[in-house]
Design a protein around this motif. Structure first.
Motif, PDB file in Angstrom:
ATOM      1  N   ALA A 129      32.333 -28.593 -74.099  1.00  0.00           N
ATOM      2  CA  ALA A 129      32.860 -28.677 -75.463  1.00  0.00           C
ATOM      3  C   ALA A 129      32.317 -29.897 -76.208  1.00  0.00           C
ATOM      4  O   ALA A 129      31.854 -29.790 -77.354  1.00  0.00           O
ATOM      5  CB  ALA A 129      34.390 -28.717 -75.434  1.00  0.00           C
ATOM      6  N   THR A 130      32.354 -31.064 -75.579  1.00  0.00           N
ATOM      7  CA  THR A 130      31.847 -32.262 -76.253  1.00  0.00           C
ATOM      8  C   THR A 130      30.326 -32.222 -76.381  1.00  0.00           C
ATOM      9  O   THR A 130      29.763 -32.711 -77.365  1.00  0.00           O
ATOM     10  CB  THR A 130      32.264 -33.537 -75.508  1.00  0.00           C
ATOM     11  N   ASN A 132      31.413 -37.779 -70.444  1.00  0.00           N
ATOM     12  CA  ASN A 132      32.256 -37.119 -71.441  1.00  0.00           C
ATOM     13  C   ASN A 132      32.721 -38.091 -72.514  1.00  0.00           C
ATOM     14  O   ASN A 132      32.773 -37.752 -73.702  1.00  0.00           O
ATOM     15  CB  ASN A 132      33.466 -36.471 -70.761  1.00  0.00           C
ATOM     16  N   PHE A 133      33.070 -39.301 -72.093  1.00  0.00           N
ATOM     17  CA  PHE A 133      33.494 -40.320 -73.057  1.00  0.00           C
ATOM     18  C   PHE A 133      32.366 -40.606 -74.039  1.00  0.00           C
ATOM     19  O   PHE A 133      32.579 -40.715 -75.256  1.00  0.00           O
ATOM     20  CB  PHE A 133      33.900 -41.585 -72.300  1.00  0.00           C
ATOM     21  N   THR A 134      31.153 -40.732 -73.515  1.00  0.00           N
ATOM     22  CA  THR A 134      29.998 -41.010 -74.364  1.00  0.00           C
ATOM     23  C   THR A 134      29.757 -39.889 -75.363  1.00  0.00           C
ATOM     24  O   THR A 134      29.574 -40.131 -76.569  1.00  0.00           O
ATOM     25  CB  THR A 134      28.738 -41.205 -73.501  1.00  0.00           C
ATOM     26  N   MET A 135      29.743 -38.641 -74.869  1.00  0.00           N
ATOM     27  CA  MET A 135      29.465 -37.510 -75.751  1.00  0.00           C
ATOM     28  C   MET A 135      30.551 -37.350 -76.813  1.00  0.00           C
ATOM     29  O   MET A 135      30.259 -37.002 -77.956  1.00  0.00           O
ATOM     30  CB  MET A 135      29.300 -36.231 -74.932  1.00  0.00           C
ATOM     31  N   GLY A 154      33.281 -25.165 -80.243  1.00  0.00           N
ATOM     32  CA  GLY A 154      32.921 -25.499 -78.875  1.00  0.00           C
ATOM     33  C   GLY A 154      33.920 -25.000 -77.860  1.00  0.00           C
ATOM     34  O   GLY A 154      33.553 -24.568 -76.766  1.00  0.00           O
ATOM     35  N   VAL A 155      35.202 -25.030 -78.209  1.00  0.00           N
ATOM     36  CA  VAL A 155      36.245 -24.587 -77.286  1.00  0.00           C
ATOM     37  C   VAL A 155      36.104 -23.101 -76.960  1.00  0.00           C
ATOM     38  O   VAL A 155      36.477 -22.651 -75.872  1.00  0.00           O
ATOM     39  CB  VAL A 155      37.636 -24.909 -77.874  1.00  0.00           C
ATOM     40  N   LYS A 156      35.543 -22.341 -77.882  1.00  0.00           N
ATOM     41  CA  LYS A 156      35.368 -20.912 -77.624  1.00  0.00           C
ATOM     42  C   LYS A 156      34.428 -20.635 -76.457  1.00  0.00           C
ATOM     43  O   LYS A 156      34.427 -19.544 -75.903  1.00  0.00           O
ATOM     44  CB  LYS A 156      34.818 -20.230 -78.883  1.00  0.00           C
ATOM     45  N   THR A 157      33.629 -21.628 -76.065  1.00  0.00           N
ATOM     46  CA  THR A 157      32.636 -21.419 -75.020  1.00  0.00           C
ATOM     47  C   THR A 157      33.157 -21.699 -73.611  1.00  0.00           C
ATOM     48  O   THR A 157      32.434 -21.488 -72.636  1.00  0.00           O
ATOM     49  CB  THR A 157      31.415 -22.325 -75.265  1.00  0.00           C
ATOM     50  N   ILE A 199      25.706 -21.126 -64.568  1.00  0.00           N
ATOM     51  CA  ILE A 199      25.095 -20.382 -65.667  1.00  0.00           C
ATOM     52  C   ILE A 199      26.117 -20.084 -66.759  1.00  0.00           C
ATOM     53  O   ILE A 199      25.765 -19.857 -67.917  1.00  0.00           O
ATOM     54  CB  ILE A 199      24.461 -19.073 -65.146  1.00  0.00           C
ATOM     55  N   LEU A 200      27.406 -20.114 -66.405  1.00  0.00           N
ATOM     56  CA  LEU A 200      28.460 -19.778 -67.359  1.00  0.00           C
ATOM     57  C   LEU A 200      28.364 -20.538 -68.680  1.00  0.00           C
ATOM     58  O   LEU A 200      28.442 -19.931 -69.758  1.00  0.00           O
ATOM     59  CB  LEU A 200      29.835 -20.021 -66.728  1.00  0.00           C
ATOM     60  N   PRO A 201      28.206 -21.881 -68.662  1.00  0.00           N
ATOM     61  CA  PRO A 201      28.116 -22.584 -69.948  1.00  0.00           C
ATOM     62  C   PRO A 201      26.947 -22.114 -70.807  1.00  0.00           C
ATOM     63  O   PRO A 201      27.077 -21.999 -72.028  1.00  0.00           O
ATOM     64  CB  PRO A 201      27.950 -24.050 -69.533  1.00  0.00           C
ATOM     65  N   VAL A 202      25.805 -21.851 -70.174  1.00  0.00           N
ATOM     66  CA  VAL A 202      24.631 -21.400 -70.929  1.00  0.00           C
ATOM     67  C   VAL A 202      24.871 -20.013 -71.511  1.00  0.00           C
ATOM     68  O   VAL A 202      24.481 -19.723 -72.648  1.00  0.00           O
ATOM     69  CB  VAL A 202      23.385 -21.408 -70.026  1.00  0.00           C
ATOM     70  N   LEU A 203      25.512 -19.143 -70.734  1.00  0.00           N
ATOM     71  CA  LEU A 203      25.832 -17.807 -71.244  1.00  0.00           C
ATOM     72  C   LEU A 203      26.791 -17.900 -72.426  1.00  0.00           C
ATOM     73  O   LEU A 203      26.665 -17.160 -73.402  1.00  0.00           O
ATOM     74  CB  LEU A 203      26.444 -16.944 -70.141  1.00  0.00           C
ATOM     75  N   ALA A 204      27.743 -18.829 -72.332  1.00  0.00           N
ATOM     76  CA  ALA A 204      28.694 -18.989 -73.437  1.00  0.00           C
ATOM     77  C   ALA A 204      27.983 -19.467 -74.700  1.00  0.00           C
ATOM     78  O   ALA A 204      28.273 -18.990 -75.802  1.00  0.00           O
ATOM     79  CB  ALA A 204      29.789 -19.979 -73.031  1.00  0.00           C
ATOM     80  N   LEU A 205      27.057 -20.401 -74.547  1.00  0.00           N
ATOM     81  CA  LEU A 205      26.327 -20.912 -75.704  1.00  0.00           C
ATOM     82  C   LEU A 205      25.382 -19.872 -76.289  1.00  0.00           C
ATOM     83  O   LEU A 205      25.235 -19.757 -77.507  1.00  0.00           O
ATOM     84  CB  LEU A 205      25.530 -22.152 -75.305  1.00  0.00           C
ATOM     85  N   SER A 206      24.732 -19.104 -75.409  1.00  0.00           N
ATOM     86  CA  SER A 206      23.712 -18.160 -75.867  1.00  0.00           C
ATOM     87  C   SER A 206      24.273 -16.817 -76.279  1.00  0.00           C
ATOM     88  O   SER A 206      23.601 -16.034 -76.949  1.00  0.00           O
ATOM     89  CB  SER A 206      22.676 -17.938 -74.759  1.00  0.00           C
ATOM     90  N   LYS A 207      25.517 -16.523 -75.830  1.00  0.00           N
ATOM     91  CA  LYS A 207      26.151 -15.226 -76.082  1.00  0.00           C
ATOM     92  C   LYS A 207      25.370 -14.080 -75.425  1.00  0.00           C
ATOM     93  O   LYS A 207      25.327 -12.957 -75.935  1.00  0.00           O
ATOM     94  CB  LYS A 207      26.325 -14.973 -77.590  1.00  0.00           C
TER      95      LYS A 207
END
Length: 479
Positions: free
Chosen positions: A103-104, A309-312, A333-336, A438-446
């Motif tokens: 998300a961040t 995470n703090f940095t981002m 971002g939370v939707k991903t 791979i889940l985060p990439v799939l969420a970003l790429s749809k």
């Protein structure tokens, strides 16, 4: 060629190849296909038919490990279910950390300064293959610096390049950007070598402290990292379809070229609205976060997932400018993160079954029985690849495999550093096709897992050769 404007490609007058949107059926025939394309199409066809969604894989792996515990360890069914349920929430902290990474990272990657940098690179890309190579390089370098940042920035950059460069095969550029994630295991945030170099680590009594100069900073691992990077930069562009009719372009209806800018409403503003859209508040908060990081690292603290995470978070807030803009971007971002929130507890349950049933001890006994001092690292590398299907977290993976690997190394007189890095490389090798990551990439790429898995299988096989040669030579020559 790339557009020089900020709008979508089709709005610039660029003549596009006769491509089809992502998710469309493949066209019949296709004369201009090389051997690698045919292999990629074969694996893509297999995954489309037989690979279910990652959540189904998590359920299937849970059942598989349960059956192994029942058959091999003669585990009592009641005890098995109890250990599974008791361990189901053991990764809650890690789940939250990973959700925040995504998300961040999503927000940071969509801030105006980062978007401007991505656009500057995209404007210099003239061909789809150049776009694939650039996405690969950014994903790989980002992952080498920090696995969390690399995991996110690769998907964001690949999507942006697909929007701005005509004729890019979208599934391939997403797979290529993700493939660079494998370099995290040889980089600054490699969990196993960083852990065993830290005083007080769980296995210090068994193996002592292993400095980074013997693991990720050693010349064999440096050459391995370089070889993997060169391989990815060479192989990934070669996988791009030569026939324009076989190209699957990004579905522009699902992706905005630029994130929406949230500004104050028209007319007189209330006190609350002024605070929501205050650049002063956003800037001061961001600078306070950066000041804390300076103090944190000045005291000798190391980079970990929480500091990442703090940095981002605070850099993203500083770059967004106002709290309202940050909140709007975070809502997207939370939707991903839904896949992470749902599936990570199942992996925690799998790890609990492995530990409680004694499967890890059985694996260790088996390794020491069939290996020698020189071949133990290679055997550990193979076991790590298999084990990573059920324990895909680098730190969690070492908690399971580390004890029996070090016991076998002690019994055989095999080098601890080499065996630890062999486990790390097996982890990285499997990560190329690991649905959890791979889940985060799939969420970003749809996209769906089946859209990119065919390419990832080819990349995994090629990287596996490099990793296997590195582990074998290092282990045998030093024995």
């Amino acid at each position: 060629m790339a557009t020089q404007q900020d709008g979508p490609v089709e709005a610039t007058g660029v003549v596009q190849a006769p491509t089809r949107p992502s998710g469309g059926p493949p066209p019949p025939g296709g004369e201009r296909r090389g051997p690698l394309e045919r292999v990629a199409e074969f694996f893509t066809s297999l995954t489309e038919r037989f690979v279910p969604d990652p959540f189904v894989l998590a359920l299937g792996l849970t059942l598989l490990v349960a059956v192994l515990a029942l058959v091999i360890e003669q585990e009592n069914p009641v005890d098995l279910v109890t250990s599974w349920g008791d361990g189901f929430w053991n990764l809650l902290e890690f789940t939250m950390q990973m959700a925040l990474v995504l998300a961040t990272g999503f927000v940071l990657a969509h801030t105006p300064p980062v978007q401007a940098g991505i656009n500057a690179v995209a404007d210099r890309l003239a061909t789809p293959r150049q776009a694939v190579m650039a996405a690969t390089a950014i994903g790989a370098v980002g992952s080498y610096i920090n696995w969390g940042f690399g995991l996110v920035v690769g998907g964001v950059v690949a999507t942006k390049f697909a929007l701005r460069v005509s004729g890019v095969h979208y599934p391939l550029i997403i797979a290529s950007a993700y493939s660079g994630f494998t370099l995290w295991a040889l980089g600054l945030s490699a969990s196993i070598p960083v852990t065993i170099s830290t005083k007080g680590h769980p296995l210090e009594a068994q193996m002592g402290l292993i400095p980074l100069s013997r693991t990720i900073w050693s010349w064999p691992m440096g050459l391995t990292a370089l070889a993997i990077l060169v391989l990815l930069l060479t192989l990934n562009p070669m996988l791009h379809p030569k026939d324009p009719s076989r190209v699957v372009e990004i579905d522009r209806s699902k992706h905005a070229e630029e994130p929406p800018r949230v500004g104050p409403p028209p007319g007189p503003l209330t006190v609350a609205e002024r605070l929501n859209h205050s650049r002063v508040i956003g800037t001061v908060a961001g600078l306070c976060g950066l000041l804390y990081l300076v103090i944190h690292f000045a005291k000798g603290n190391s980079l970990d997932i929480n500091s990442v995470n703090f940095t981002m978070l605070f850099v993203g807030l500083l770059f967004m400018g106002t709290p309202a803009r940050y909140l709007a971007a975070m809502a997207d971002g939370v939707k991903t993160i839904s896949g992470i929130v749902l599936q990570y507890p199942f992996y925690a349950g799998i790890m609990a079954i492995m530990t409680a049933s004694g499967l890890v001890v059985s694996f260790g006994d088996w390794m020491s029985d069939i290996a020698s001092a020189g071949t133990l690292p290679f055997l550990g590398f193979l076991v790590s690849f298999v084990l990573n299907f059920v324990a895909p977290s680098g730190g969690g993976h070492w908690v399971i495999q580390g004890p029996f690997t070090i016991e076998a190394a002690k019994a055989l007189g095999s080098d601890y550093a080499q065996n630890a890095m062999a486990v790390q490389l097996g982890n990285a090798w499997n990560d190329i096709i690991q649905p959890l990551w791979i889940l985060p990439v799939l969420a970003l790429s749809k996209l769906k897992l089946k859209d990119i898995m065919g390419y990832l299988v080819i990349i995994m096989v090629a990287c596996g050769v490099v990793y296997a040669v590195a582990v074998l030579l290092w282990g045998v020559l030093a024995a």
